[in-house]
Enzyme design. Structure first.
Site, mmCIF file in Angstrom:
data_model
loop_
_atom_site.group_PDB
_atom_site.id
_atom_site.type_symbol
_atom_site.label_atom_id
_atom_site.label_comp_id
_atom_site.label_asym_id
_atom_site.label_seq_id
_atom_site.Cartn_x
_atom_site.Cartn_y
_atom_site.Cartn_z
ATOM 1 N N HIS A 157 -2.714 -1.772 2.694
ATOM 2 C CA HIS A 157 -2.157 -3.020 3.227
ATOM 3 C C HIS A 157 -3.173 -4.158 3.302
ATOM 4 O O HIS A 157 -4.348 -3.918 3.606
ATOM 5 C CB HIS A 157 -1.586 -2.760 4.630
ATOM 6 C CG HIS A 157 -0.640 -1.604 4.671
ATOM 7 N ND1 HIS A 157 -1.034 -0.353 5.092
ATOM 8 C CD2 HIS A 157 0.668 -1.507 4.331
ATOM 9 C CE1 HIS A 157 0.002 0.482 5.004
ATOM 10 N NE2 HIS A 157 1.041 -0.198 4.543
ATOM 11 N N SER A 200 6.242 -0.709 5.005
ATOM 12 C CA SER A 200 5.122 -0.879 5.927
ATOM 13 C C SER A 200 4.415 -2.224 5.798
ATOM 14 O O SER A 200 3.684 -2.624 6.698
ATOM 15 C CB SER A 200 4.099 0.250 5.732
ATOM 16 O OG SER A 200 3.633 0.283 4.388
ATOM 17 N N ASP A 244 -6.579 -1.589 4.998
ATOM 18 C CA ASP A 244 -6.741 -0.139 4.866
ATOM 19 C C ASP A 244 -6.505 0.256 3.416
ATOM 20 O O ASP A 244 -6.652 -0.568 2.518
ATOM 21 C CB ASP A 244 -5.803 0.603 5.837
ATOM 22 C CG ASP A 244 -4.327 0.319 5.589
ATOM 23 O OD1 ASP A 244 -3.999 -0.279 4.545
ATOM 24 O OD2 ASP A 244 -3.496 0.697 6.437
#
Length: 368
Positions: free
Chosen positions: A335, A40, A332
């Site tokens: 990340h 991600s 967040d």
């Protein structure tokens, strides 16, 4: 005098025409293509249409990105977006899920949120594309490219040998596997030393497969300081340290082994290959310790999230994010923000120290 004026006007006209031609030429990228494998941290939309909790195609993700919520797990550009710009690409590298035909020749992003080196990693979040499958997808891409090169393997291999390949893997094998004993048995099946060894064995095989498919200029990244991300800070209640050093110590075993693997690959184990090791652990550590000098004011909580450190639950759909994202190291629970991603990209691209990029920086790799 009239003839002189006409001559001057002609010269100026030719100059302006030449300038217009030069200025209108598209920027030449330093390498012809860029292929991306990862999780991600660099996924740019491959998870959008699959059944998973590891998705980011909703606001406020992409709040600072021109195309909005594309599936990038940050407010703006990812690390590889910024790196592609530094390498001179006029456009961001597109996701595999929607890239076919001649566009393949410039590169593809195969990364998938929650993906790991091991196939079972991240299944607690739902579907994803593991690194094994990402490599298989690249093999399919090579077949498609072979048709574009009309079966000329020498031309195809020459093209691929000039490309840059990026692989950033391992974070989820710890976050969403080894240190999640309620879902996985790996922490009881392996000591931390044995788990690092198994990961490196699998990773070595996968990188060797990429080499067999044509990869020659390869960037691999260490796992960052994931014991210090908001998700861990929200759960950790240690007395002696701000971060969860148990996790940081475990991933350091993997990182040191990965650097040794790069030495072996560069030492002739993979003929013609040149690997660069990015020490993401050291660069994230240094950025945290010197955050204020780079304009960061908040390093222990996400710009968007729920609960302690904005890290107990990650950023929810339509949630109100912080106003000044430039002051936050983390977007967040997991990340970095766009500003942090740009810092990491610039640092690894032109680093003058081998403590960040070893044995050379990415700009030097591109010039080979």
């Amino acid at each position: 005098m009239k003839g002189f004026s006409e001559l001057t006007l002609s010269i100026v006209s030719v100059f302006l025409w030449l300038c217009a031609k030069v200025c209108s030429q598209p920027q030449q990228s330093q390498v012809p293509c860029f292929f991306i494998f990862g999780d991600s941290l660099v996924d740019n939309g491959n998870n959008n249409r699959i059944l998973t909790l590891a998705r980011a195609n909703y606001r406020p993700y992409g709040i600072d990105f021109p195309q909005g919520a594309t599936g990038r797990f940050t407010n703006g550009r990812t690390y590889v977006d910024a790196l592609a710009q530094l390498l001179g690409f006029p456009n961001y590298i597109p996701p595999y899920s929607r890239t076919r035909g001649p566009a393949l020749l410039s590169g593809v992003n195969y990364a998938s949120g929650a993906a790991g080196i091991r196939d079972e990693t991240g299944t607690n979040l739902g579907d994803h594309t593991s690194l094994n499958q990402q490599v298989a997808n690249f093999a399919s891409t090579v077949q498609d490219m072979r048709r574009l090169f009309r079966g000329d393997n020498n031309a195809l291999n020459s093209h691929l040998s000039k490309c840059i390949f990026y692989s950033g893997m391992g974070s989820n094998d710890y976050l969403n596997n080894y240190f999640m004993p309620d879902f996985y048995t790996s922490s009881s099946d392996f000591t931390v030393q044995a788990f690092a060894a198994v990961l490196l064995q699998d990773y070595s095989r996968q990188l060797t497969q990429l080499h067999a498919l044509g990869a020659r200029k390869v960037i691999v990244t260490a796992v960052g300081q994931i014991g210090c991300i908001p998700y861990q800070l929200a759960r950790y209640h240690g007395n002696s340290s701000r971060c969860n050093e148990k996790i940081n110590t475990a991933i350091s075993l993997f990182n040191s082994g990965l650097r040794k693997l790069v030495d072996r690959f560069n030492g002739g184990q993979l003929p013609g290959a040149k690997f660069v090791y990015l020490d993401s652990y050291q660069s994230t550590k240094d950025l945290y310790l010197n955050a204020s000098s780079y304009g960061f004011e908040v390093v222990d909580k996400g710009c968007c999230g729920v609960g302690r450190n904005n890290g107990q639950i990650t950023c929810l759909p339509l949630q109100q994010a912080c106003e000044d994202r430039r002051k936050y190291l983390f977007w967040d629970a997991f990340h970095p923000t766009e500003v942090a991603n740009i810092y990491f990209a610039k640092n690894s691209y032109s680093s003058q120290t081998q403590s960040y990029a070893y044995p050379m920086n990415i700009q030097q790799l591109a010039m080979l």
